[in-house]
Design an enzyme around this catalytic site. Structure first.
Site, PDB file in Angstrom:
ATOM      1  N   SER A 382      10.725 -17.145  -3.477  1.00  0.00           N
ATOM      2  CA  SER A 382      11.030 -18.520  -4.149  1.00  0.00           C
ATOM      3  C   SER A 382      11.747 -18.027  -5.374  1.00  0.00           C
ATOM      4  O   SER A 382      13.002 -18.513  -5.594  1.00  0.00           O
ATOM      5  CB  SER A 382       9.755 -19.304  -4.175  1.00  0.00           C
ATOM      6  OG  SER A 382       8.979 -18.762  -4.918  1.00  0.00           O
ATOM      7  N   HIS A 412       5.589 -16.956   3.364  1.00  0.00           N
ATOM      8  CA  HIS A 412       5.523 -17.309   1.959  1.00  0.00           C
ATOM      9  C   HIS A 412       4.787 -18.486   1.641  1.00  0.00           C
ATOM     10  O   HIS A 412       3.407 -18.523   2.062  1.00  0.00           O
ATOM     11  CB  HIS A 412       6.790 -17.544   1.437  1.00  0.00           C
ATOM     12  CG  HIS A 412       6.835 -17.330  -0.434  1.00  0.00           C
ATOM     13  ND1 HIS A 412       6.139 -16.921  -1.108  1.00  0.00           N
ATOM     14  CD2 HIS A 412       8.195 -17.745  -0.906  1.00  0.00           C
ATOM     15  CE1 HIS A 412       6.578 -17.190  -2.095  1.00  0.00           C
ATOM     16  NE2 HIS A 412       7.825 -17.609  -2.071  1.00  0.00           N
ATOM     17  N   HIS A 459      -0.659  -8.702   1.464  1.00  0.00           N
ATOM     18  CA  HIS A 459       0.334  -9.196   0.477  1.00  0.00           C
ATOM     19  C   HIS A 459       1.363  -7.965  -0.055  1.00  0.00           C
ATOM     20  O   HIS A 459       1.209  -6.799   0.380  1.00  0.00           O
ATOM     21  CB  HIS A 459      -0.201  -9.250  -1.196  1.00  0.00           C
ATOM     22  CG  HIS A 459       0.534 -10.025  -2.066  1.00  0.00           C
ATOM     23  ND1 HIS A 459       1.702  -9.380  -2.871  1.00  0.00           N
ATOM     24  CD2 HIS A 459       0.771 -11.462  -2.461  1.00  0.00           C
ATOM     25  CE1 HIS A 459       2.211 -10.577  -3.630  1.00  0.00           C
ATOM     26  NE2 HIS A 459       1.745 -11.466  -3.296  1.00  0.00           N
ATOM     27  N   ARG A 468      -5.649 -14.902  -8.171  1.00  0.00           N
ATOM     28  CA  ARG A 468      -5.690 -16.540  -7.968  1.00  0.00           C
ATOM     29  C   ARG A 468      -6.509 -16.946  -6.961  1.00  0.00           C
ATOM     30  O   ARG A 468      -7.055 -18.220  -7.089  1.00  0.00           O
ATOM     31  CB  ARG A 468      -3.978 -16.782  -7.459  1.00  0.00           C
ATOM     32  CG  ARG A 468      -3.176 -16.287  -8.471  1.00  0.00           C
ATOM     33  CD  ARG A 468      -1.699 -16.275  -7.983  1.00  0.00           C
ATOM     34  NE  ARG A 468      -1.408 -15.713  -6.822  1.00  0.00           N
ATOM     35  CZ  ARG A 468      -0.348 -15.628  -6.204  1.00  0.00           C
ATOM     36  NH1 ARG A 468       0.724 -16.210  -6.449  1.00  0.00           N
ATOM     37  NH2 ARG A 468      -0.180 -14.846  -5.060  1.00  0.00           N
ATOM     38  N   ASP A 514      -3.174 -18.161  -0.842  1.00  0.00           N
ATOM     39  CA  ASP A 514      -3.218 -19.107  -0.014  1.00  0.00           C
ATOM     40  C   ASP A 514      -4.480 -19.362   0.651  1.00  0.00           C
ATOM     41  O   ASP A 514      -4.788 -20.420   1.677  1.00  0.00           O
ATOM     42  CB  ASP A 514      -1.903 -19.095   1.070  1.00  0.00           C
ATOM     43  CG  ASP A 514      -0.823 -19.060   0.239  1.00  0.00           C
ATOM     44  OD1 ASP A 514      -0.503 -19.946  -0.501  1.00  0.00           O
ATOM     45  OD2 ASP A 514       0.232 -18.282   0.349  1.00  0.00           O
TER      46      ASP A 514
HETATM   47  N1  NMX Z   1      -2.312 -10.511   9.593  1.00  0.00           N
HETATM   48  C1  NMX Z   1      -1.812  -9.714  10.526  1.00  0.00           C
HETATM   49  N2  NMX Z   1      -0.660  -8.670  10.156  1.00  0.00           N
HETATM   50  C2  NMX Z   1      -0.648  -8.582   9.086  1.00  0.00           C
HETATM   51  C3  NMX Z   1      -0.768  -9.284   7.867  1.00  0.00           C
HETATM   52  C4  NMX Z   1      -1.754 -10.168   8.120  1.00  0.00           C
HETATM   53  N3  NMX Z   1      -2.415 -11.210   7.435  1.00  0.00           N
HETATM   54  N4  NMX Z   1      -0.297  -8.884   6.814  1.00  0.00           N
HETATM   55  C5  NMX Z   1       0.728  -7.633   7.150  1.00  0.00           C
HETATM   56  N5  NMX Z   1       0.552  -7.570   8.331  1.00  0.00           N
HETATM   57  C6  NMX Z   1       1.366  -6.854   9.184  1.00  0.00           C
HETATM   58  C7  NMX Z   1       2.525  -7.108   9.092  1.00  0.00           C
HETATM   59  O1  NMX Z   1       3.019  -8.083   9.705  1.00  0.00           O
HETATM   60  C8  NMX Z   1       3.411  -5.729   9.427  1.00  0.00           C
HETATM   61  O2  NMX Z   1       3.413  -5.540  10.971  1.00  0.00           O
HETATM   62  P1  NMX Z   1       4.627  -4.969  11.438  1.00  0.00           P
HETATM   63  O3  NMX Z   1       4.462  -3.411  11.208  1.00  0.00           O
HETATM   64  O4  NMX Z   1       4.292  -4.949  12.999  1.00  0.00           O
HETATM   65  O5  NMX Z   1       5.936  -5.662  11.173  1.00  0.00           O
HETATM   66  C9  NMX Z   1       2.284  -4.691   8.736  1.00  0.00           C
HETATM   67  O6  NMX Z   1       1.229  -5.299   8.703  1.00  0.00           O
HETATM   68  C10 NMX Z   1       2.603  -4.077   7.289  1.00  0.00           C
HETATM   69  O7  NMX Z   1       2.951  -5.079   6.516  1.00  0.00           O
HETATM   70  P2  NMX Z   1       2.549  -4.851   5.059  1.00  0.00           P
HETATM   71  O8  NMX Z   1       3.459  -3.990   4.338  1.00  0.00           O
HETATM   72  O9  NMX Z   1       0.991  -4.939   4.796  1.00  0.00           O
HETATM   73  O10 NMX Z   1       2.844  -6.514   4.485  1.00  0.00           O
HETATM   74  P3  NMX Z   1       4.622  -7.055   3.960  1.00  0.00           P
HETATM   75  O11 NMX Z   1       4.651  -6.793   2.694  1.00  0.00           O
HETATM   76  O12 NMX Z   1       5.430  -6.778   5.086  1.00  0.00           O
HETATM   77  O13 NMX Z   1       4.124  -8.655   4.092  1.00  0.00           O
HETATM   78  C11 NMX Z   1       2.991 -10.799   3.965  1.00  0.00           C
HETATM   79  C12 NMX Z   1       3.535  -9.476   3.159  1.00  0.00           C
HETATM   80  C13 NMX Z   1       2.237 -11.198   2.924  1.00  0.00           C
HETATM   81  C14 NMX Z   1       4.199 -11.405   4.373  1.00  0.00           C
HETATM   82  C15 NMX Z   1       1.952 -10.299   5.050  1.00  0.00           C
HETATM   83  O14 NMX Z   1       0.785  -9.710   4.499  1.00  0.00           O
HETATM   84  C16 NMX Z   1       1.709 -11.602   5.836  1.00  0.00           C
HETATM   85  O15 NMX Z   1       2.357 -11.676   6.693  1.00  0.00           O
HETATM   86  N6  NMX Z   1       0.559 -12.475   5.452  1.00  0.00           N
HETATM   87  C17 NMX Z   1       0.215 -13.534   6.157  1.00  0.00           C
HETATM   88  C18 NMX Z   1       0.981 -14.544   5.791  1.00  0.00           C
HETATM   89  C19 NMX Z   1       0.347 -15.136   4.150  1.00  0.00           C
HETATM   90  O16 NMX Z   1      -0.614 -15.159   4.076  1.00  0.00           O
HETATM   91  N7  NMX Z   1       1.573 -15.181   3.369  1.00  0.00           N
HETATM   92  C20 NMX Z   1       1.312 -15.546   2.017  1.00  0.00           C
HETATM   93  C21 NMX Z   1       1.795 -14.558   0.948  1.00  0.00           C
HETATM   94  C22 NMX Z   1       1.481 -15.152  -0.188  1.00  0.00           C
HETATM   95  N8  NMX Z   1       2.320 -16.378  -0.798  1.00  0.00           N
HETATM   96  O17 NMX Z   1       1.989 -17.535  -1.339  1.00  0.00           O
HETATM   97  O18 NMX Z   1       3.572 -16.058  -0.425  1.00  0.00           O
HETATM   98  C1  MLT Z   2       3.896 -15.530  -4.437  1.00  0.00           C
HETATM   99  O1  MLT Z   2       3.405 -16.251  -5.285  1.00  0.00           O
HETATM  100  O2  MLT Z   2       5.025 -15.574  -4.761  1.00  0.00           O
HETATM  101  C2  MLT Z   2       3.352 -14.825  -3.264  1.00  0.00           C
HETATM  102  O3  MLT Z   2       2.135 -14.565  -3.863  1.00  0.00           O
HETATM  103  C3  MLT Z   2       4.316 -13.866  -2.702  1.00  0.00           C
HETATM  104  C4  MLT Z   2       4.918 -12.553  -3.607  1.00  0.00           C
HETATM  105  O4  MLT Z   2       4.399 -12.467  -4.679  1.00  0.00           O
HETATM  106  O5  MLT Z   2       5.331 -11.801  -3.076  1.00  0.00           O
END
Ligand code: NMX
Ligand code: MLT
Length: 580
Positions: A382, A412, A459, A468, A514
């Site tokens: 964002s 996100h 994350h 948070r 979240d």
């Molecule tokens: N559950 C299952 N798999 C996960 C999760 C999770 N919570 N987090 C990461 N992975 C997977 C990810 O999809 C990736 O898989 P692949 O190699 O098959 O593509 C692998 O683990 C490595 O990912 P990371 O490098 O640890 O995480 P990345 O930086 O790519 O993504 C998020 C970060 C936040 C997108 C990821 O952790 C996620 O999808 N979390 C769940 C959704 C979530 O809670 N999002 C909110 C973030 C905070 N916000 O408010 O924005």
């Molecule tokens: C945010 O608050 O924007 C989320 O934690 C995602 C991020 O920092 O990448």
């Protein structure tokens, strides 16, 4: 305090509402003001004033003009009265004791720093101008624009010096993996309002969240920072005092009325449209008010863009809570709404009231919520989208709309909705079975085995539990320790990291912001999970718009990183010329 005789207005300081203890003894100036007009400007000359350190003294006042200065404007205006010397605003302050009048509000009359010298030269008093001051001493108040403008020259000089000193140094590199991998960890942008440390979490202008909670102004009897204070901190880099926060609240109140056209647009949206889509449509409906777009069309000088950007940021922040509340009331209730009490209530409490909540603890939760989601450095989807769109000089309404579109994604901001949905599903599948670590572990594996992510965990930058999350957990422990869903969230905290670690893919198995927010809102009756990301959006406006103002103040250029094709990469590393 009646009107003074023509040409000899009376200026009366009233007792301090909030006594301000200066570092050194301060003598209240003895004033015998004479005011005069220069065009639309009003100047006040003080015959006698003595000022001991600290040098800047500010009062807010209400002034009534007889006859009105501007027939189109109200005869009563509010503004700030600033006693020089003030080096930050006026590089070479005149020594004569003059008062500056910053008149804001409907008439927008102003005597600025650079005009002060000219004003000092003007000697003739305009006869027949009755001026009545009803001063409320808010010593230490400096309007947010003035507070910001005093910082900009130094910040520009700082950036210039840094670029001169380190311009050719490497901040980092970008590997092929990073180029394909969401540019993770590539240091390729600057962002001034906040900084994220992988282990420690976010700092707003150098302050951790607990430090913000301790230092920033709060509501009477409250424990959470006021959202207005967070905006002040992020924008100016300073911890505001109560008077400054109150002044900002009044500024927001003066801008809070939604244009009828925008209300009509929101009211025309289908109530089953996702609330985030409605919010984005609402923000775009506010866009015709953009001062930035109008100023650009007029051809103003680029060095002034930040002023219009700030103007828009203030308008958008003032109106966003009502837009968001309206969407809530229309989508999940009968559309009726408590009218905005902007000015009387802080942003958090007012937003709560407009949504239909009047529990003081929910007000506190709103303040906490609006604080912790406000900013998370510049690379998140964002914030980066706002920066990117804004770099094309799209106005703040358009830029923020880009940010909201990104926030609406489930990886996100939408994750908060997904968390509560998942918790409710688990509750259903557990049925009457006791919730145990074993049963929850099985349900977490079900999510992973279905090829989905566990919402609220992981994350892109953080490598520890998100502070948070911790703030919210502390709030829950204090206010709702026996809540059934809070107990589930607490148990997941013990279960999920182990499962994700065992799976071996995630870089961070710990909870993010979240994972917790939904159960807090649900506890107080805000059960509609589809709405949750809208609240994230209202909060994220605080940080991203503050940052956007700085983008324009620092004159950042259009963003345009270089992309390459897979063919180019192959050719490059194989020593051939790549054209595809
Ligand atoms: N559950 C299952 N798999 C996960 C999760 C999770 N919570 N987090 C990461 N992975 C997977 C990810 O999809 C990736 O898989 P692949 O190699 O098959 O593509 C692998 O683990 C490595 O990912 P990371 O490098 O640890 O995480 P990345 O930086 O790519 O993504 C998020 C970060 C936040 C997108 C990821 O952790 C996620 O999808 N979390 C769940 C959704 C979530 O809670 N999002 C909110 C973030 C905070 N916000 O408010 O924005
Ligand atoms: C945010 O608050 O924007 C989320 O934690 C995602 C991020 O920092 O990448």
């Amino acid at each position: 305090m009646g009107p003074g005789p023509p040409g000899r207005p009376t200026l009366t300081r009233v007792t301090d509402r909030r006594p301000w203890q200066p570092r050194a003894q301060r003598r209240v100036p003895v004033v015998s003001p004479r005011e005069y007009r220069r065009g639309r400007r009003v100047c006040v000359r003080v015959q006698q004033a003595s000022i001991a350190p600290p040098p800047l003294e500010v009062c807010s006042y209400t002034a009534s003009f007889t006859p009105p200065l501007d027939p189109r404007a109200a005869s009563t205006v509010t503004g700030l009265l600033i006693l020089p010397p003030c080096r930050s605003l006026c590089p070479s302050p005149p020594l004569s004791p003059l008062l500056w009048l910053f008149l804001s509000g409907s008439t927008m009359l102003r005597v600025g720093a650079t005009r002060l010298a000219r004003a000092a030269a003007a000697r003739s008093a305009a006869p027949g101008l009755g001026l009545r001051f009803k001063t409320t001493d808010t010593s230490g108040v400096l309007g947010i624009k003035e507070a910001l403008s005093s910082k900009i020259p130094a910040a520009i000089a700082d950036v210039k010096a840094v670029r001169e000193a380190y311009g050719d140094e490497q901040l980092g590199t970008c590997t092929v993996t990073q180029a394909y991998g969401g540019m993770r960890s590539v240091k390729a942008m600057t962002y001034e309002t906040s900084l994220l440390d992988a282990e420690e979490g976010i700092r707003f202008r150098g302050m951790t969240l607990p430090e913000c909670q301790a230092a920033l102004p709060r509501a009477p009897g409250g424990g959470e920072p006021l959202p207005e204070a967070i905006f002040w901190l992020l924008l100016t880099g300073d911890v505001p005092n109560d008077a400054q926060v109150n002044a900002l609240r009044e500024e927001f109140a003066s801008r809070s009325k939604l244009p009828a056209d925008a209300v009509a647009v929101i009211d025309a949206l289908p109530t089953d449209m996702h609330p985030m889509t409605q919010l984005n449509a609402g923000v775009l409906a506010l866009q015709p008010q953009s001062a930035m777009a109008a100023a650009y069309e007029k051809g103003v000088h680029k060095s002034t863009y930040w002023e219009y950007c700030l103007d828009d940021a203030l308008t958008l922040l003032a109106q966003l809570p009502e837009v968001a509340a309206r969407i809530y009331r229309r989508s999940f209730h009968d559309g009726s709404m408590t009218p905005s009490a902007a000015g009387e209530l802080d942003m958090g409490a007012n937003y709560a009231r407009m949504m239909g909540f009047d529990d003081p603890k929910f007000d506190e939760l709103m303040r906490l919520y609006l604080t912790i989601h406000a900013d998370h450095e510049g690379g998140n989807v964002s914030a980066h989208a706002v920066r990117l769109v804004g770099s094309a000089l799209s106005d703040p309404f358009l830029s923020f709309s880009g940010g909201l579109a990104g926030l609406a994604g489930p990886l996100h901001g939408l994750a908060n909705q997904e968390v509560l949905r998942w918790l409710m599903e688990m509750k259903v599948s557990l049925g009457s079975k006791e919730m145990t670590k074993e049963s929850l572990t099985g349900l977490v594996w079900d999510v992973l085995n279905a090829g989905k992510v566990v919402p609220g965990f992981g994350h892109a930058v953080l490598r520890k539990t998100d502070p948070r999350y911790t703030c919210q957990r502390e709030f829950a422990l204090k206010h709702m320790p026996d809540d059934e869903m809070f107990k589930m969230v607490s148990m997941l905290y013990e279960v999920v990291p182990a499962v994700l670690t065992e799976q071996g893919k995630v870089k961070n198995p710990f909870p993010n912001v979240d994972a917790h927010s939904g159960v807090l809102l649900r506890h107080y009756g805000l059960t509609e999970a589809r709405y949750y990301t809208v609240m994230f959006g209202v909060s994220r406006a605080i940080g991203t718009l503050a940052s956007l103002v700085w983008d324009r103040a620092l004159g950042l250029p259009i963003e345009r990183p270089k992309s390459v094709t897979t063919g180019w990469i192959k050719a490059h590393f194989e020593g051939k010329a790549g054209k595809k």
